[in-house]
Design a protein around this motif. Sequence first.
Motif, PDB file in Angstrom:
ATOM      1  N   ARG A  70      62.614  -5.256  61.678  1.00 46.30           N
ATOM      2  CA  ARG A  70      61.649  -6.252  62.131  1.00 46.30           C
ATOM      3  C   ARG A  70      60.886  -5.682  63.323  1.00 46.30           C
ATOM      4  O   ARG A  70      61.480  -5.262  64.312  1.00 46.30           O
ATOM      5  N   VAL A  71      59.543  -5.699  63.223  1.00 45.65           N
ATOM      6  CA  VAL A  71      58.678  -5.132  64.257  1.00 45.65           C
ATOM      7  C   VAL A  71      57.652  -6.181  64.667  1.00 45.65           C
ATOM      8  O   VAL A  71      57.039  -6.828  63.821  1.00 45.65           O
ATOM      9  N   TYR A  72      57.480  -6.337  65.975  1.00 46.47           N
ATOM     10  CA  TYR A  72      56.485  -7.260  66.544  1.00 46.47           C
ATOM     11  C   TYR A  72      55.326  -6.430  67.067  1.00 46.47           C
ATOM     12  O   TYR A  72      55.524  -5.397  67.715  1.00 46.47           O
ATOM     13  N   CYS A  73      54.103  -6.884  66.814  1.00 47.74           N
ATOM     14  CA  CYS A  73      52.920  -6.189  67.327  1.00 47.74           C
ATOM     15  C   CYS A  73      51.857  -7.212  67.690  1.00 47.74           C
ATOM     16  O   CYS A  73      51.606  -8.156  66.949  1.00 47.74           O
ATOM     17  N   THR A  74      51.249  -7.006  68.843  1.00 51.21           N
ATOM     18  CA  THR A  74      50.089  -7.783  69.246  1.00 51.21           C
ATOM     19  C   THR A  74      49.034  -6.792  69.734  1.00 51.21           C
ATOM     20  O   THR A  74      49.366  -5.796  70.374  1.00 51.21           O
ATOM     21  N   ALA A  75      47.776  -7.051  69.384  1.00 49.25           N
ATOM     22  CA  ALA A  75      46.703  -6.121  69.756  1.00 49.25           C
ATOM     23  C   ALA A  75      45.430  -6.885  70.081  1.00 49.25           C
ATOM     24  O   ALA A  75      45.121  -7.901  69.459  1.00 49.25           O
ATOM     25  N   THR A  76      44.702  -6.360  71.079  1.00 41.86           N
ATOM     26  CA  THR A  76      43.375  -6.868  71.396  1.00 41.86           C
ATOM     27  C   THR A  76      42.417  -5.681  71.432  1.00 41.86           C
ATOM     28  O   THR A  76      42.797  -4.573  71.820  1.00 41.86           O
ATOM     29  N   PHE A  77      41.191  -5.931  71.026  1.00 40.51           N
ATOM     30  CA  PHE A  77      40.186  -4.873  70.933  1.00 40.51           C
ATOM     31  C   PHE A  77      38.979  -5.207  71.794  1.00 40.51           C
ATOM     32  O   PHE A  77      38.572  -6.371  71.876  1.00 40.51           O
ATOM     33  N   ASP A  78      38.392  -4.180  72.405  1.00 40.00           N
ATOM     34  CA  ASP A  78      37.114  -4.278  73.103  1.00 40.00           C
ATOM     35  C   ASP A  78      36.235  -3.190  72.494  1.00 40.00           C
ATOM     36  O   ASP A  78      36.454  -2.003  72.727  1.00 40.00           O
ATOM     37  N   ILE A  79      35.276  -3.604  71.698  1.00 39.78           N
ATOM     38  CA  ILE A  79      34.439  -2.669  70.944  1.00 39.78           C
ATOM     39  C   ILE A  79      33.034  -2.725  71.523  1.00 39.78           C
ATOM     40  O   ILE A  79      32.426  -3.796  71.593  1.00 39.78           O
ATOM     41  N   LYS A  80      32.530  -1.571  71.929  1.00 39.69           N
ATOM     42  CA  LYS A  80      31.219  -1.552  72.587  1.00 39.69           C
ATOM     43  C   LYS A  80      30.433  -0.321  72.140  1.00 39.69           C
ATOM     44  O   LYS A  80      30.985   0.772  72.027  1.00 39.69           O
ATOM     45  N   GLN A  81      29.146  -0.528  71.934  1.00 40.90           N
ATOM     46  CA  GLN A  81      28.251   0.577  71.605  1.00 40.90           C
ATOM     47  C   GLN A  81      27.904   1.309  72.902  1.00 40.90           C
ATOM     48  O   GLN A  81      26.855   1.085  73.488  1.00 40.90           O
ATOM     49  N   SER A  82      28.837   2.133  73.360  1.00 43.36           N
ATOM     50  CA  SER A  82      28.633   2.893  74.589  1.00 43.36           C
ATOM     51  C   SER A  82      29.445   4.176  74.500  1.00 43.36           C
ATOM     52  O   SER A  82      30.305   4.308  73.628  1.00 43.36           O
ATOM     53  N   PRO A  83      29.191   5.099  75.411  1.00 46.25           N
ATOM     54  CA  PRO A  83      29.940   6.355  75.385  1.00 46.25           C
ATOM     55  C   PRO A  83      31.428   6.147  75.666  1.00 46.25           C
ATOM     56  O   PRO A  83      31.837   5.140  76.254  1.00 46.25           O
ATOM     57  N   MET A  84      32.208   7.117  75.254  1.00 45.18           N
ATOM     58  CA  MET A  84      33.644   7.115  75.539  1.00 45.18           C
ATOM     59  C   MET A  84      33.847   7.233  77.051  1.00 45.18           C
ATOM     60  O   MET A  84      32.942   7.600  77.779  1.00 45.18           O
ATOM     61  N   GLY A  85      35.041   6.933  77.507  1.00 43.73           N
ATOM     62  CA  GLY A  85      35.377   7.035  78.921  1.00 43.73           C
ATOM     63  C   GLY A  85      35.501   5.691  79.599  1.00 43.73           C
ATOM     64  O   GLY A  85      35.682   5.613  80.814  1.00 43.73           O
ATOM     65  N   ARG A  86      35.407   4.613  78.839  1.00 43.64           N
ATOM     66  CA  ARG A  86      35.464   3.283  79.441  1.00 43.64           C
ATOM     67  C   ARG A  86      36.849   2.943  79.968  1.00 43.64           C
ATOM     68  O   ARG A  86      36.977   2.135  80.885  1.00 43.64           O
ATOM     69  N   MET A  87      37.876   3.560  79.413  1.00 41.92           N
ATOM     70  CA  MET A  87      39.228   3.242  79.862  1.00 41.92           C
ATOM     71  C   MET A  87      39.370   3.512  81.364  1.00 41.92           C
ATOM     72  O   MET A  87      39.863   2.661  82.100  1.00 41.92           O
ATOM     73  N   GLN A  88      38.911   4.648  81.818  1.00 39.80           N
ATOM     74  CA  GLN A  88      38.965   4.971  83.236  1.00 39.80           C
ATOM     75  C   GLN A  88      37.857   4.267  84.017  1.00 39.80           C
ATOM     76  O   GLN A  88      38.067   3.806  85.140  1.00 39.80           O
ATOM     77  N   ALA A  89      36.673   4.184  83.430  1.00 44.43           N
ATOM     78  CA  ALA A  89      35.531   3.613  84.134  1.00 44.43           C
ATOM     79  C   ALA A  89      35.754   2.153  84.502  1.00 44.43           C
ATOM     80  O   ALA A  89      35.363   1.716  85.592  1.00 44.43           O
ATOM     81  N   LYS A  90      36.389   1.399  83.629  1.00 44.16           N
ATOM     82  CA  LYS A  90      36.626  -0.016  83.915  1.00 44.16           C
ATOM     83  C   LYS A  90      37.570  -0.180  85.114  1.00 44.16           C
ATOM     84  O   LYS A  90      37.359  -1.020  85.969  1.00 44.16           O
ATOM     85  N   VAL A  91      38.597   0.650  85.168  1.00 43.39           N
ATOM     86  CA  VAL A  91      39.552   0.587  86.281  1.00 43.39           C
ATOM     87  C   VAL A  91      38.870   1.045  87.567  1.00 43.39           C
ATOM     88  O   VAL A  91      38.998   0.408  88.611  1.00 43.39           O
ATOM     89  N   GLN A  92      38.129   2.137  87.496  1.00 45.17           N
ATOM     90  CA  GLN A  92      37.444   2.655  88.687  1.00 45.17           C
ATOM     91  C   GLN A  92      36.440   1.643  89.223  1.00 45.17           C
ATOM     92  O   GLN A  92      36.280   1.521  90.444  1.00 45.17           O
TER      93      GLN A  92
END
Length: 98
Positions: A70-92
Motif C-alpha cells: 500500500r502506497v500513499y501519494c499526494t502531488a501538486t503542480f505549478d506549470i508555467k510557460q517560463s524558463p527552468m530555474g523557478r525552484m531556486q528563483a521562487k525561494v530566492q
Amino acid sequence: MSVLVNFAIFPTDKGTSISPYVARVERAIRALGFQSQLGPMSTVVETETMAEALRVLQASYDALAEDCTRVYCTATFDIKQSPMGRMQAKVQSVESKI
C-alpha cells in the motif's frame, strides 16, 4: 516551460520509520537527472514538461511497488510557460524580502 511538482509518496504498510523507503524514492528521482529538493515532508522536482513530471512520479512509485502493498501519494503542480530555474528563483525571491 517549467513544471514544478511537490509530492510526498510513502508506504503505509511498513511501520513508523519509513526513511529507507524515502531514500529509495530519492535515489530513483536522482537517477532520472532532474533538479530536486528533499524536504522534511515532501520533495520538489522541476522538469520541462508535464510528461517528465509524471515520469518522476511513476519512477517514485516503481521504487516502492516491489515490496510495498500500500502506497500513499499526494502531488501538486505549478506549470508555467517560463524558463527552468523557478525552484531556486521562487525561494530566492522570498529570502530577498525577509
